[in-house]
Design a protein around this motif. Structure first.
Motif, mmCIF file in Angstrom:
data_model
loop_
_atom_site.group_PDB
_atom_site.id
_atom_site.type_symbol
_atom_site.label_atom_id
_atom_site.label_comp_id
_atom_site.label_asym_id
_atom_site.label_seq_id
_atom_site.Cartn_x
_atom_site.Cartn_y
_atom_site.Cartn_z
ATOM 1 N N VAL A 102 5.840 0.907 -6.232
ATOM 2 C CA VAL A 102 4.855 0.785 -5.022
ATOM 3 C C VAL A 102 3.825 -0.168 -5.620
ATOM 4 O O VAL A 102 3.109 0.116 -6.736
ATOM 5 C CB VAL A 102 4.269 2.094 -4.439
ATOM 6 N N THR A 103 3.840 -1.238 -4.881
ATOM 7 C CA THR A 103 2.716 -2.281 -5.372
ATOM 8 C C THR A 103 1.598 -2.085 -4.531
ATOM 9 O O THR A 103 1.729 -2.151 -3.252
ATOM 10 C CB THR A 103 3.218 -3.687 -5.191
ATOM 11 N N PHE A 104 0.491 -1.970 -5.038
ATOM 12 C CA PHE A 104 -0.929 -1.968 -4.237
ATOM 13 C C PHE A 104 -1.759 -3.006 -4.522
ATOM 14 O O PHE A 104 -1.933 -3.446 -5.574
ATOM 15 C CB PHE A 104 -1.718 -0.895 -4.608
ATOM 16 N N MET A 146 -3.828 -3.688 0.229
ATOM 17 C CA MET A 146 -4.966 -3.157 0.076
ATOM 18 C C MET A 146 -6.367 -3.456 0.858
ATOM 19 O O MET A 146 -7.448 -2.840 0.667
ATOM 20 C CB MET A 146 -5.331 -3.434 -1.399
ATOM 21 N N GLN A 147 -6.125 -4.428 1.590
ATOM 22 C CA GLN A 147 -7.154 -5.149 2.597
ATOM 23 C C GLN A 147 -6.916 -4.148 4.127
ATOM 24 O O GLN A 147 -7.495 -4.795 4.866
ATOM 25 C CB GLN A 147 -7.337 -6.399 2.763
ATOM 26 N N LYS A 148 -6.026 -3.359 4.174
ATOM 27 C CA LYS A 148 -5.991 -2.569 5.417
ATOM 28 C C LYS A 148 -6.924 -1.625 5.730
ATOM 29 O O LYS A 148 -7.873 -1.455 4.829
ATOM 30 C CB LYS A 148 -4.425 -2.105 5.572
ATOM 31 N N ALA A 149 -7.181 -1.281 6.804
ATOM 32 C CA ALA A 149 -8.171 -0.106 7.318
ATOM 33 C C ALA A 149 -8.135 0.969 6.218
ATOM 34 O O ALA A 149 -7.172 1.557 5.859
ATOM 35 C CB ALA A 149 -7.996 0.173 8.500
ATOM 36 N N PRO A 150 -9.248 1.349 5.802
ATOM 37 C CA PRO A 150 -9.269 2.374 4.864
ATOM 38 C C PRO A 150 -8.654 3.731 5.090
ATOM 39 O O PRO A 150 -7.890 4.131 4.368
ATOM 40 C CB PRO A 150 -10.729 2.652 4.677
ATOM 41 N N LEU A 153 -5.277 2.918 4.390
ATOM 42 C CA LEU A 153 -4.955 2.882 3.040
ATOM 43 C C LEU A 153 -5.043 4.467 2.189
ATOM 44 O O LEU A 153 -4.009 4.762 1.576
ATOM 45 C CB LEU A 153 -6.003 2.000 2.259
ATOM 46 N N VAL A 154 -5.749 5.152 2.668
ATOM 47 C CA VAL A 154 -5.729 6.580 2.251
ATOM 48 C C VAL A 154 -4.306 7.237 2.577
ATOM 49 O O VAL A 154 -3.871 8.041 1.601
ATOM 50 C CB VAL A 154 -6.825 7.427 2.546
ATOM 51 N N ASP A 155 -3.929 6.991 3.822
ATOM 52 C CA ASP A 155 -2.803 7.529 4.129
ATOM 53 C C ASP A 155 -1.737 7.240 3.362
ATOM 54 O O ASP A 155 -0.778 7.962 2.994
ATOM 55 C CB ASP A 155 -2.476 7.527 5.803
ATOM 56 N N ASP A 156 -1.537 5.888 3.165
ATOM 57 C CA ASP A 156 -0.542 5.350 2.299
ATOM 58 C C ASP A 156 -0.534 6.071 0.756
ATOM 59 O O ASP A 156 0.569 6.507 0.098
ATOM 60 C CB ASP A 156 -0.655 4.014 2.118
ATOM 61 N N VAL A 157 -1.851 6.135 0.128
ATOM 62 C CA VAL A 157 -1.749 6.713 -1.016
ATOM 63 C C VAL A 157 -1.423 8.137 -1.168
ATOM 64 O O VAL A 157 -0.534 8.417 -1.988
ATOM 65 C CB VAL A 157 -3.292 6.588 -1.699
ATOM 66 N N ARG A 158 -1.678 8.705 0.083
ATOM 67 C CA ARG A 158 -1.311 10.058 0.010
ATOM 68 C C ARG A 158 0.198 10.200 -0.122
ATOM 69 O O ARG A 158 0.697 11.216 -0.683
ATOM 70 C CB ARG A 158 -1.925 10.968 1.386
#
Length: 193
Positions: A102-104, A146-150, A153-158
């Motif tokens: 997964v590339t961030f 990484m510039q999507k809505a926070p 982004l938090v949901d993707d990381v989770r």
């Protein structure tokens, strides 16, 4: 931590379950001692190379990273995992078939406008299609802007942390590796032949 060859390493040894441990030490509460473990691409090549099958996967990952950087994606990191980051040769009697990635990444300057980024993304699907990347480079790869809505982004990381931090079949908790995109990967390519 020591590698098998006695050299200091940022990557821990496989645990009794033949996976990277989800944390080192006696508590998962110490942030610096938990997964994902930070490593350079060269460190990953030293730690997870060793067989021709693994080196072929790492050469594919090298190419994928080079293609991302050539497109301007130089700021960010990649999480790697899957059977590649396990001792599957011992636990399952086979080499890994690919590496999960997964590339961030932050968008390059010329793609800051969301419309420009979306148009560019659609015309460069060869960098973002997991099935095609797996067939071409042995990388089952996914991309997070990484510039999507926070909150997105938090949901993707989770999601990705939950998926990568456990074996799919057994649900065993395990560790993963984080590699910065800003890296001198050429040193590792020498090791990979």
């Amino acid at each position: 931590m020591m590698r098998r060859d006695g050299v200091n390493s940022v990557l821990p040894a496989f645990n009794a379950s033949m996976v990277l441990p989800p944390f080192v030490g006696d508590s998962p509460a110490r942030r610096a001692e938990g997964s994902p473990y930070q490593a350079s691409f060269c460190e990953v090549a030293l730690r997870f190379g060793g067989t021709e099958a693994r080196c072929a996967i790492l050469r594919g990952l090298y190419t994928y990273r080079a293609e991302l950087r050539a497109s301007g994606f130089v700021h960010g990191f990649q999480w790697i995992d899957g059977s590649f980051s396990e001792d599957v040769e011992a636990s399952r009697g086979r080499p890994p078939g690919d590496v999960d990635v997964v590339t961030f990444a932050y968008r390059p300057a010329h793609l800051q406008n969301p419309h420009d980024f979306n148009a560019w993304f659609r015309s460069n699907l060869h960098l973002f299609n997991p099935a095609a990347l797996k067939a071409r480079l042995h990388c089952e790869a996914f991309f997070i802007d990484m510039q999507k809505a926070p909150h997105l982004l938090v949901d993707d990381v989770r999601y990705w942390y939950g998926l990568f931090s456990h074996q799919r079949e057994s649900l065993l908790w395990k560790g993963m590796v984080a590699i910065p995109l800003e890296s001198n990967d050429d040193d590792a390519l020498v090791l990979l032949g």
